[in-house]
Design an enzyme around this catalytic site. Sequence first.
Site, mmCIF file in Angstrom:
data_model
loop_
_atom_site.group_PDB
_atom_site.id
_atom_site.type_symbol
_atom_site.label_atom_id
_atom_site.label_comp_id
_atom_site.label_asym_id
_atom_site.label_seq_id
_atom_site.Cartn_x
_atom_site.Cartn_y
_atom_site.Cartn_z
ATOM 1 C CG ASN A 88 -14.591 8.933 14.998
ATOM 2 O OD1 ASN A 88 -14.369 7.869 14.407
ATOM 3 N ND2 ASN A 88 -14.297 10.103 14.478
ATOM 4 C CB ALA A 108 -0.697 5.821 11.427
ATOM 5 C CG LEU A 126 -2.998 3.467 13.460
ATOM 6 C CD1 LEU A 126 -2.121 3.597 14.693
ATOM 7 C CD2 LEU A 126 -3.349 2.008 13.244
ATOM 8 C CE1 TYR A 161 -5.783 9.344 5.018
ATOM 9 C CE2 TYR A 161 -4.199 9.090 3.230
ATOM 10 C CZ TYR A 161 -4.740 8.649 4.422
ATOM 11 O OH TYR A 161 -4.236 7.522 5.028
ATOM 12 C CE1 TYR A 197 2.435 20.016 19.523
ATOM 13 C CE2 TYR A 197 2.674 18.921 21.643
ATOM 14 C CZ TYR A 197 1.988 19.776 20.810
ATOM 15 O OH TYR A 197 0.861 20.394 21.264
ATOM 16 C CB THR A 217 -2.178 -1.611 4.959
ATOM 17 O OG1 THR A 217 -0.810 -1.226 5.105
ATOM 18 C CG2 THR A 217 -2.460 -2.758 5.916
ATOM 19 N NE ARG A 246 -9.078 1.658 2.005
ATOM 20 C CZ ARG A 246 -8.532 1.609 3.224
ATOM 21 N NH1 ARG A 246 -7.282 1.963 3.390
ATOM 22 N NH2 ARG A 246 -9.242 1.205 4.260
HETATM 23 N N1 UDP Z 1 -9.132 1.528 -8.150
HETATM 24 C C1 UDP Z 1 -9.735 0.837 -9.191
HETATM 25 N N2 UDP Z 1 -10.974 0.309 -8.969
HETATM 26 C C2 UDP Z 1 -11.629 0.403 -7.779
HETATM 27 C C3 UDP Z 1 -11.002 1.113 -6.720
HETATM 28 C C4 UDP Z 1 -9.751 1.656 -6.937
HETATM 29 O O1 UDP Z 1 -9.178 0.700 -10.290
HETATM 30 O O2 UDP Z 1 -12.747 -0.112 -7.666
HETATM 31 C C5 UDP Z 1 -7.771 2.080 -8.389
HETATM 32 C C6 UDP Z 1 -7.578 3.518 -7.944
HETATM 33 O O3 UDP Z 1 -7.938 4.412 -8.974
HETATM 34 C C7 UDP Z 1 -6.096 3.535 -7.641
HETATM 35 C C8 UDP Z 1 -5.808 2.123 -7.127
HETATM 36 O O4 UDP Z 1 -6.869 1.314 -7.599
HETATM 37 O O5 UDP Z 1 -5.351 3.745 -8.808
HETATM 38 C C9 UDP Z 1 -5.741 2.033 -5.621
HETATM 39 O O6 UDP Z 1 -6.899 2.667 -5.107
HETATM 40 P P1 UDP Z 1 -7.295 2.648 -3.587
HETATM 41 O O7 UDP Z 1 -8.522 3.471 -3.456
HETATM 42 O O8 UDP Z 1 -7.321 1.256 -3.074
HETATM 43 O O9 UDP Z 1 -6.074 3.326 -2.825
HETATM 44 P P2 UDP Z 1 -5.136 4.587 -3.151
HETATM 45 O O10 UDP Z 1 -3.808 3.976 -3.367
HETATM 46 O O11 UDP Z 1 -5.609 5.292 -4.381
HETATM 47 O O12 UDP Z 1 -5.244 5.417 -1.944
#
Ligand code: UDP
Length: 309
Positions: free
Chosen positions: A21, A109, A68, A140, A154, A170, A181
């Site tokens: 989407n 996934a 995914l 999530y 299922y 990943t 992230r």
């Molecule tokens: N994090 C951070 N600075 C950023 C973004 C994320 O320190 O700018 C930290 C976040 O709090 C977490 C880890 O990095 O502890 C991984 O975060 P991400 O959002 O990549 O993935 P998550 O594993 O939390 O889903």
Amino acid sequence: MGSWLCERLVADGWSVICVDNLVTGRRENIAALEGENLRFVHWDICAHPPEGLLADLGEGELDLVMNLACPASPVDYGNLPLFTMRTGSVGTWNLLELARNHGARFLMASTSEVYGDPLVHPQAEDYTGNVNTLSPRAVYDESKRFSETLAYTYFRHFGSEIRIARIFNTYGPRMQVEDGRVVSNFVVQALGGAPLTVYGDGSQTRSFCYVTDTVEGLLRLALSDFGEPVNIGNPDEYTIAQFAQMVIDTVGLGGELVFKGLPPDDPKVRRPDISRARRVLGWEPQVTLADGLERTIAWFRDRLAQDGE
Ligand code: UDP
């Protein structure tokens, strides 16, 4: 990850229908693949399948449905909480029906987030997790947990062939600049000479898996006869502070850290136990973080240069 998977499937000779989407994905990521072996369909899986989705397929010609779909960045699913919950419930349900109606295998996934803020370390598949249902993250985590339960139901109820991959952090080229992230944030910040935003004190840990390794694990699982969940991740674990330093050293710019608040229920540790993946899939990651990070940085450098033109 979807575009990397499409690339691999087409290279392996599959005929692919790529559905998105485009809420967090970009069509340009698969544009070069579109043609005889890959058809793009703009569809939100929460809606009824569009007319003609499988029009060119005969009886029994759909082999595999890989789900995914879902925003995966905490920033994105935080901004799209109900959409995320609908994708993991109604959306997964629609795809399971599609697979069932065509006798296709279904791969879900799923995620390391099903383990929540884990009280067991490292996390093996038999750990049932520690998720705070009322947390903003739970939109999530609980969606993915529901998806797993639904897929497994299922299997139990209809005998559907299902596969469940629990994917750990990943990263790689084609992430969005604004993804939010840690990998993309740190790389983009370092390339711009800006301070890196560390949430909390940086002592929390993550284990980063390069996207081609994840795709290899997903495919091996999809083609295996193994119906239980399998962790797909890289067990090489780093604190976020260590990771920040690694990005700074590899980019060779910046160097400052700025500390910000930790998001609620941010897992304190995360590292996959991949004994099962090794045993049943003969799979383990091949790309080191140093190597994967270099490739990712090179890609973002080009991307930012293009954006600046
Ligand atoms: N994090 C951070 N600075 C950023 C973004 C994320 O320190 O700018 C930290 C976040 O709090 C977490 C880890 O990095 O502890 C991984 O975060 P991400 O959002 O990549 O993935 P998550 O594993 O939390 O889903």
